[in-house]
Design a protein around this motif. Sequence first.
Motif, PDB file in Angstrom:
ATOM      1  N   CYS A  12     -55.578   4.086 -65.655  1.00  0.00           N
ATOM      2  CA  CYS A  12     -56.645   5.068 -65.448  1.00  0.00           C
ATOM      3  C   CYS A  12     -56.561   6.228 -66.428  1.00  0.00           C
ATOM      4  CB  CYS A  12     -56.596   5.594 -64.012  1.00  0.00           C
ATOM      5  SG  CYS A  12     -55.019   6.364 -63.563  1.00  0.00           S
ATOM      6  N   ASP A  17     -63.511  10.369 -60.761  1.00  0.00           N
ATOM      7  CA  ASP A  17     -63.693   9.140 -59.993  1.00  0.00           C
ATOM      8  C   ASP A  17     -62.492   8.219 -60.075  1.00  0.00           C
ATOM      9  OD1 ASP A  17     -64.498   8.879 -62.648  1.00  0.00           O
ATOM     10  OD2 ASP A  17     -65.902   7.267 -62.218  1.00  0.00           O
ATOM     11  N   ASP A  18     -61.648   8.362 -61.097  1.00  0.00           N
ATOM     12  CA  ASP A  18     -60.348   7.660 -61.066  1.00  0.00           C
ATOM     13  C   ASP A  18     -59.526   8.163 -59.883  1.00  0.00           C
ATOM     14  OD1 ASP A  18     -60.064   6.431 -64.134  1.00  0.00           O
ATOM     15  OD2 ASP A  18     -61.154   8.326 -64.047  1.00  0.00           O
ATOM     16  N   ALA A  21     -60.619   6.526 -56.863  1.00  0.00           N
ATOM     17  CA  ALA A  21     -60.088   5.163 -56.832  1.00  0.00           C
ATOM     18  C   ALA A  21     -58.634   5.144 -56.380  1.00  0.00           C
ATOM     19  CB  ALA A  21     -60.223   4.519 -58.214  1.00  0.00           C
ATOM     20  N   THR A 128     -59.571   1.392 -65.024  1.00  0.00           N
ATOM     21  CA  THR A 128     -60.755   2.219 -64.781  1.00  0.00           C
ATOM     22  C   THR A 128     -60.926   3.218 -65.922  1.00  0.00           C
ATOM     23  OG1 THR A 128     -59.477   3.847 -63.489  1.00  0.00           O
ATOM     24  CG2 THR A 128     -60.486   2.011 -62.279  1.00  0.00           C
ATOM     25  N   MET A 154     -63.420  -1.473 -64.704  1.00  0.00           N
ATOM     26  CA  MET A 154     -64.622  -0.674 -64.720  1.00  0.00           C
ATOM     27  C   MET A 154     -64.970  -0.388 -66.166  1.00  0.00           C
ATOM     28  SD  MET A 154     -66.308   2.322 -65.168  1.00  0.00           S
ATOM     29  CE  MET A 154     -67.918   1.546 -65.345  1.00  0.00           C
ATOM     30  N   ASN A 170     -66.052   3.840 -71.259  1.00  0.00           N
ATOM     31  CA  ASN A 170     -64.714   3.251 -71.396  1.00  0.00           C
ATOM     32  C   ASN A 170     -64.648   2.259 -72.546  1.00  0.00           C
ATOM     33  OD1 ASN A 170     -63.653   4.723 -69.274  1.00  0.00           O
ATOM     34  ND2 ASN A 170     -63.882   3.086 -67.770  1.00  0.00           N
ATOM     35  N   PHE A 196     -71.899   0.367 -60.823  1.00  0.00           N
ATOM     36  CA  PHE A 196     -71.163   1.628 -60.747  1.00  0.00           C
ATOM     37  C   PHE A 196     -72.056   2.770 -60.271  1.00  0.00           C
ATOM     38  CE2 PHE A 196     -70.173   5.571 -62.992  1.00  0.00           C
ATOM     39  CZ  PHE A 196     -68.793   5.715 -62.937  1.00  0.00           C
ATOM     40  N   ASP A 244     -65.589   4.887 -60.251  1.00  0.00           N
ATOM     41  CA  ASP A 244     -64.483   3.942 -60.466  1.00  0.00           C
ATOM     42  C   ASP A 244     -63.944   3.341 -59.175  1.00  0.00           C
ATOM     43  OD1 ASP A 244     -64.599   4.438 -63.185  1.00  0.00           O
ATOM     44  OD2 ASP A 244     -62.937   5.854 -63.179  1.00  0.00           O
TER      45      ASP A 244
END
Length: 323
Positions: A12, A17-18, A21, A128, A154, A170, A196, A244
């Motif tokens: 990550c 949003d990581d 997750a 992610t 992701m 990403n 997503f 994520d």
Amino acid sequence: MSGLPVPVIIDCDTGVDDALALLLAVRHPGLDLRAVTCVAGNTDVDGVVRNTLTVLEVAGAGDVPVGRGAERPLIERARSARHVHGEDGMGDIGGLPVPRRAAADVDAIALLRREILASPRPVTLIPTAPLTNIALLLRTHPEVVRNIERIVFMGGAVATGNATPVAEFNVWHDPEAAAVLLTADVPITMYGLDVFQRVVVPGADVRRLRASTEPGTRLAGELLAHRPSAPDPDGDDPSGGLGDAGAVCAVIDPEGIGTRLLPVEVSLSPGPTRGQTIVDRRARPGEAEIHEGGRQQAMVHVALDVDVERYVKLYLETVERTD
């Protein structure tokens, strides 16, 4: 999900949003989080390590090892997303504790190799973030593939990008690394922008999480509030995108997404399409293949649909667990 917990490793760039997750992965009983590895992306790699350690402590993760990974992409310069995730990568929400422990004494690539090969059952990787660490792992230690069950990443987009009109962040951040990922001889699921962006927690639920006295639950609410997706129709509270965390949901409950096995490649050419994930949804070859010959493309399980209510319910029930 039934039976033994699924061994997973998250790679990550924590990241709002990581962090969502990580909270889910730590608290779901169906997952065995064996390690977390960090890479530059949303913020610099040292900030990612700090944020990751903080989130794991708040979530009650115990001594899950954290590895510091790549400071920059394989070829490109590092390009952060602080305009989205704040100067600290965590939405500048403030009040976060300073982590009490440090990263592992080995780097992310060595940690990935160690934990994958040491796992008694094949590991599921959940990247992610930009895929630099995963590419370095696959090129440096190809033997790990024998104990990888699958990779659910992701990244990418079938339709519209966010870093560019056609490229998702990403993959755009390190296109060469994403191209290496697609060479891995394991099943790959692409949880891209097409799903997503659809998984959104209603404002009333975000408000409830923010009011919790349990630190991990409250952190989830604060992070979701930083990711407003749309005004709440029943009040002033914004809804919040899971982002994520949806990729983790897809590991816990794969029936919640609709996928198709499709050829995918990454555009590596300079210019406006660099970093695009080109997903071939045609029913038959076209003139280019007929006249110029076919190309060898990776076959990827591409997420095209998602049961939003199912994943929101899964997330809320998990992060509000206190046992």
